[in-house]
Design a protein around this motif. Structure first.
Motif, PDB file in Angstrom:
ATOM      1  N   LYS A  68       0.831  -1.204   0.000  1.00  0.00           N
ATOM      2  CA  LYS A  68       0.000   0.000   0.000  1.00  0.00           C
ATOM      3  C   LYS A  68       0.859   1.244   0.000  1.00  0.00           C
ATOM      4  O   LYS A  68       0.500   2.254  -0.594  1.00  0.00           O
ATOM      5  N   ILE A 170      -8.846   1.188  -2.785  1.00  0.00           N
ATOM      6  CA  ILE A 170      -7.742   0.752  -1.924  1.00  0.00           C
ATOM      7  C   ILE A 170      -7.466   1.894  -0.945  1.00  0.00           C
ATOM      8  O   ILE A 170      -7.161   3.021  -1.352  1.00  0.00           O
ATOM      9  N   GLN A 172      -5.472   3.434   2.441  1.00  0.00           N
ATOM     10  CA  GLN A 172      -4.368   3.386   3.424  1.00  0.00           C
ATOM     11  C   GLN A 172      -4.708   4.419   4.488  1.00  0.00           C
ATOM     12  O   GLN A 172      -4.495   5.620   4.303  1.00  0.00           O
TER      13      GLN A 172
END
Length: 617
Positions: A68, A170, A172
């Motif tokens: 990530k 996605i 983080q």
């Protein structure tokens, strides 16, 4: 609208069964097929979506913190460094995406880096490796996922082509660093949905075809059975011995009941025919157009015809010009009037019959006139016996008449003989002048008795014609009560039809009855006269007075000649009334009690009297 809907409904049972099958079976089956197809597609798409999102979650779980961080690295990179960074990410991720893609044939999966603005990996890489490093279009739905941070599924043309694409951001921490996708070609989805459509169509088509065959076979069998019953019923119109085939099931039960009913009707008709064949009275039935439909043997013998000569032919050909039959049939068919025991005569080549004719209207179940029936009673033998009895009665009456005449004449003759014996030896003219008026009165009495006898017994040809009873009564009252103080009450029916009769004779009868009433009531009495028409076409003339009445012992002899309760009566008045009424084929009855007045009822038939000579009026 209702008539239009009525025209859409078939007339035949077979058509109705097929129509009901179409509405009740085919339409629901088609609707069920469409619903099943839609639900199948929906389930398939939902399953595809869940599968694709499941793969994206697997891909997301594979990403560790290091990966990530690499995806989120935003440092400015040269082209060479960017390419190296992209190659590093691809090397670390492509083996996993290829493995997942291999486990899910037809599925395309990969990662996209927001920082690099490029596809990091696209498995299976041997098919889509050329797309690595390529950015997505500005309007690509992946950018919406990275901007909003929400999962999204999109169907349409994208990098791979026309696909169903499930996309997952996605993250983080709170930062969106890219997105993961798993997609499947629309052609694969469409192929599977087409398989569902084909299965639904096959199931529905098979069901419809099988149902149509069954409905057609059922309706055909039912139509065949119903047509068999219809043909049988049509044959039963003319022949009740026809038996309808009896199939199995409810239709067979109907046929059995119809056959049973036909046998019962046939048995009843047989009993009726046997009764008609056995009775002595003639029975002739005609339809509404006066054509003969039935004639029993007694009527055939009376009318001297055969059944073949009569049935189906107009009644005029059988009855000829006989007025009584034509009149009764006309009354029954046109006016619905019924008659009972109307006297008539049938003239044949070698003989003539005295008959009594009755007519009745034949009506169907809806009370509509469908014809008439004529019943003929042969009264020839009765007439012959009656003539013999009447001849015997006349001889007996003649004896009584002669005795009465002898008695009535003996008294004046005895007085005349006594006076003549006295005057035979008398020379005094005064004595002759004294007794001669007495002798003349006795001679006048003899002459009056002889005149009434002549009037009672002298025949004359009848003058039969239609006469109006009410007019005759008014004329007689004018003669009998013109200046009398007697109170006369008239109740004459305005609807009284003319009757056949001798007007002068009837006036004589009415006059005699009214004179008797005037003699019984005195100056201030009351006479009531009424007329009416009875249901059997008989005119009723009623005379009622409030006079002294008639004793019970005198009622039985009241019509005998020379029987009178009055001191100066000859007893021929009511005897004359009885003669006149009897010649008109009527009846005369007297009701009376001593001190309660008297009532005389004359009943005269409207039509067809005897041709006997009527007494002089």
């Amino acid at each position: 609208m209702a008539s239009f809907a009525h025209r859409l409904v078939p007339d035949t049972i077979r058509g109705k069964i097929l129509a009901i099958f179409g509405v009740a079976v085919i339409l629901p089956m088609v609707a069920a097929g469409i619903l099943m197809e839609r639900e199948g597609k929906s389930a398939l798409l939902h399953e595809k979506e869940q599968k694709l999102f499941g793969i994206t979650r697997i891909l997301d779980l594979y990403l560790d913190a290091d990966l990530k961080d690499l995806l989120a690295d935003r440092q400015a990179l040269s082209i060479a460094a960017r390419q190296e960074h992209l190659t590093q990410l691809n090397n670390r991720l492509s083996s996993f995406t290829d493995m997942v893609a291999a486990a899910n044939p037809g599925i395309g999966i990969g990662y996209y880096s927001k920082a690099l603005d490029a596809i990091v990996t696209y498995g299976p890489s041997r098919q889509y490796g050329r797309a690595i490093g390529m950015p997505i279009a500005a309007d690509h739905p992946g950018r919406i996922v990275m901007r909003t941070g929400h999962e999204r599924i999109e169907t349409g043309p994208q990098v791979r082509g026309s696909i169903m694409n499930a996309m997952r951001p996605i993250k983080q921490g709170e930062e969106i660093v890219g997105y993961i996708w798993a997609n499947e070609l629309s052609t694969d989805v469409e192929r599977q949905t087409f398989a569902i459509d084909r299965a639904a169509i096959w199931v529905c088509g098979t069901g419809i075809l099988l149902g149509t065959v069954l409905a057609f076979g059922l309706s055909r069998g039912l139509d065949r059975d119903i047509k068999s019953i219809t043909r049988g019923l049509a044959q039963m119109r003319t022949d009740l011995s026809v038996k309808i085939p009896e199939p199995r099931g409810e239709i067979g039960a109907i046929a059995i009941e119809i056959n049973g009913m036909a046998r019962a009707v046939l048995d009843a008709r047989s009993v009726t025919e046997r009764i008609l064949h056995s009775i002595a009275d003639g029975v002739v039935a005609v339809d509404s157009s006066s054509r003969i439909t039935s004639i029993n043997p007694a009527a055939q013998k009376m009318l001297d015809v055969t059944a073949q000569e009569a049935i189906g032919h107009p009644s005029d050909l059988v009855f000829g010009e006989n007025y009584i039959f034509s009149r009764l049939l006309l009354d029954a068919l046109d006016a619905g009037e019924e008659h009972t025991d109307i006297p008539g005569e049938i003239v044949l080549q070698e003989r003539s019959l005295h008959v009594a004719v009755s007519s009745n209207v034949l009506r169907d179940s809806s009370v509509k006139t469908m014809g008439a029936v004529v019943v003929i009673k042969d009264l020839t033998e009765q007439s012959r016996l009656r003539t013999q009895v009447m001849r015997a009665d006349r001889l007996a009456g003649l004896g009584e008449l002669m005795a009465g005449v002898a008695h009535e004449i003996r008294n004046p003759l005895t007085s005349i003989r006594g006076f003549m014996q006295f005057l035979e030896s008398c020379d005094d003219i005064e004595e002759w002048q004294k007794y001669s008026p007495l002798i003349i009165r006795q001679v006048d009495s003899l002459n009056s008795i002889i005149a009434e006898l002549l009037e009672f017994g002298k025949p004359r040809p009848p003058a039969i014609q239609f006469v109006q009873i009410n007019d005759l009564l008014r004329e007689v009252l004018l003669l009998a009560c013109g200046k009398s103080s007697v109170h006369v009450v008239l109740d004459l029916s305005p609807d009284l039809p003319p009757i056949e009769g001798d007007g002068e004779s009837l006036k004589q009868a009415f006059l005699n009855i009214i004179i008797n009433a005037l003699q019984a009531i005195g100056r201030n009495g009351r006479i009531e006269i009424s007329t009416s028409m009875q249901t059997n076409s008989v005119a009723l003339i009623r005379f009622r007075d409030d006079g002294e009445g008639i004793a019970a012992e005198d009622l039985e002899k009241i019509f005998d000649p020379f029987y009178s309760t009055k001191p100066n009566g000859t007893g021929l008045g009511l005897a004359m009334v009885h003669r006149i009424v009897d010649a008109h084929y009527g009846t005369v009855t007297i009701f009376s009690k001593r001190g309660k007045g008297a009532e005389v009822n004359l009943r005269l038939p409207q039509l067809h009297h005897r041709t006997d000579e009527l007494p002089v009026s």
